[in-house]
Design a protein around this motif. Sequence first.
Motif, mmCIF file in Angstrom:
data_model
loop_
_atom_site.group_PDB
_atom_site.id
_atom_site.type_symbol
_atom_site.label_atom_id
_atom_site.label_comp_id
_atom_site.label_asym_id
_atom_site.label_seq_id
_atom_site.Cartn_x
_atom_site.Cartn_y
_atom_site.Cartn_z
ATOM 1 N N ILE A 1 0.832 -1.209 0.000
ATOM 2 C CA ILE A 1 0.000 0.000 0.000
ATOM 3 C C ILE A 1 0.863 1.255 0.000
ATOM 4 O O ILE A 1 0.590 2.221 -0.718
ATOM 5 N N THR A 2 1.921 1.233 0.802
ATOM 6 C CA THR A 2 2.788 2.410 0.898
ATOM 7 C C THR A 2 3.484 2.692 -0.429
ATOM 8 O O THR A 2 3.555 3.855 -0.874
ATOM 9 N N ARG A 3 3.994 1.658 -1.069
ATOM 10 C CA ARG A 3 4.657 1.846 -2.366
ATOM 11 C C ARG A 3 3.673 2.327 -3.426
ATOM 12 O O ARG A 3 3.969 3.228 -4.232
ATOM 13 N N TYR A 4 2.491 1.745 -3.422
ATOM 14 C CA TYR A 4 1.469 2.132 -4.398
ATOM 15 C C TYR A 4 1.033 3.579 -4.185
ATOM 16 O O TYR A 4 0.867 4.347 -5.130
ATOM 17 N N ALA A 5 0.859 3.964 -2.914
ATOM 18 C CA ALA A 5 0.461 5.340 -2.612
ATOM 19 C C ALA A 5 1.562 6.321 -2.989
ATOM 20 O O ALA A 5 1.285 7.436 -3.466
ATOM 21 N N ASN B 1 -9.419 6.903 -3.359
ATOM 22 C CA ASN B 1 -10.134 7.212 -4.606
ATOM 23 C C ASN B 1 -9.883 6.164 -5.675
ATOM 24 O O ASN B 1 -10.581 6.137 -6.696
ATOM 25 N N LYS B 2 -8.878 5.309 -5.470
ATOM 26 C CA LYS B 2 -8.517 4.305 -6.469
ATOM 27 C C LYS B 2 -9.091 2.923 -6.178
ATOM 28 O O LYS B 2 -9.097 2.060 -7.044
ATOM 29 N N THR B 3 -9.552 2.713 -4.967
ATOM 30 C CA THR B 3 -10.071 1.392 -4.596
ATOM 31 C C THR B 3 -11.171 1.543 -3.565
ATOM 32 O O THR B 3 -11.214 2.529 -2.821
ATOM 33 N N LYS B 4 -12.067 0.553 -3.494
ATOM 34 C CA LYS B 4 -13.139 0.533 -2.516
ATOM 35 C C LYS B 4 -12.770 -0.264 -1.266
ATOM 36 O O LYS B 4 -13.579 -0.425 -0.359
ATOM 37 N N LEU B 5 -11.537 -0.753 -1.229
ATOM 38 C CA LEU B 5 -11.101 -1.601 -0.119
ATOM 39 C C LEU B 5 -10.329 -0.832 0.941
ATOM 40 O O LEU B 5 -9.718 -1.439 1.823
ATOM 41 N N THR B 6 -10.349 0.499 0.861
ATOM 42 C CA THR B 6 -9.562 1.297 1.807
ATOM 43 C C THR B 6 -9.982 1.049 3.250
ATOM 44 O O THR B 6 -9.155 0.767 4.117
#
Length: 467
Positions: A58-62, A208-213
């Motif tokens: 998640i951190t790398r993607y963000a 905003n990119k996923t519904k799994l936040t």
Amino acid sequence: MATLNSTQPQVQPQSLHVQAQDSRFTNTATATGQAVKWFFQILFYMQLLLISALVIFITRYAHNLNSSSHHFHPEKWYPPLLASTLSAGILGFTWQCIIACYPRKSLIAAFWLSPLLTLAMGILFMLIGSAWSWIPGLVSLLSAAIQSMYGLWVNNNNRFKYATEMFQDSISYPPAKTKCLTFLSIIVATLYCCFLVYGIGGARAIENKTKLTNISILVIVLSLIWTMQVMKNAMQVTVSRVKYIFFTDHRDMKIGNAFCDTIKHLIGSVSLGSILVPVIVFFRGFARSQHLLGGKDGDCMFSCDSCAMGLTALLVSCANRWGFVHVGVYNKAFVQASSDTWEMFMKVGLQELIDLDLTGAFCFLSGVAIGAICCLVSGIWSLIVYKDYAMELSIYAFIIGYFICRLAIAWPQASVSAYYVAYAQNPQDMQFEQTIKLRLEQLRVSHLQSPITAESEEIRRAYLQSP
């Protein structure tokens, strides 16, 4: 019952500093218990691995999306929460040092500071002003009122005198290098919490990119809670083992050896206990609240109340924090250790005395107080910098502060647990002085002087006795 293997003869009580006994012990867990231990040990380490992978991903993607994301402001989100996490580590270590130096004053102070700080936390949530912030605000205000009434009730029932004497007797002569182990544990816990904070922030950055936040954040928070519980109880198992050996055999054991044994052999039992004990404590509190509020309103309510108290007694006998002592000393499975410990308490009549002990309440209120301070640090900072993050960061800060404090003060609670269990095994040992014996006699006298109705006696017996 198998005992620890020792390579040295027993010494006299006045010789306090001797060579530690052999750290190896015989495994007394049943086949089922051993299987359960292995399962929860694997499960705990697997969740650590999976959560770490999730946070890193998640951190790398963000970070890769940071240039195109404008709804998340990391410079306003991270500093307040990281500052409160660092404050939790400093406050936790400072508080456990105060406890070691001033046990009587610290126990009383926790009962008065916690309601005040909880009240301040509730006012903070109200000042945030959002619709959702009113929920934790009202909960905090109600909690502050309940804590205040509980403190007054305890004071009016003269329970502080015995609690402070018991507390002081238990934590006298802490094991060597206890503060060092506590300091290292706090550092590890603080760094781990900072690591998960970055994962939560990363999940918020890509909402905003996923519904799994929200699911990801919930999973991370639950992992944090379980991991911190395991760390706290691992410390409790380690210290209670050392103190138990001191109380029963009058010899010292190196706390480093005990900690290594805990990590190598006992994490499975500790992980299971870290799940069961909080759940049972919550159910026990609910059952007791039902008894106090509605136990005498009618036959139906009385019947439900009796069932709830009886079920609570059964659950407590199968899983309780006193079982961590036998987990450390005899390498038992957690449920087996809890049952054996509770059976010893039943034989010597310690159930009611343990129910009146204030150590658990003291540790809880200490955690709430430190958590509230961390909440105020993060919340006030967020209100000044960016109000939209204030409620979310305040809640995270409270959770982190609470559990880091509970980790820091795990050793006093472990000392009290070891004291009670060691007394139950040998009540005639002069090591225990007269604190417990005098208190038991006072309880017997008070029961003889105070008339008890048949209904109240039935509830009391259902609560104090397990099937």
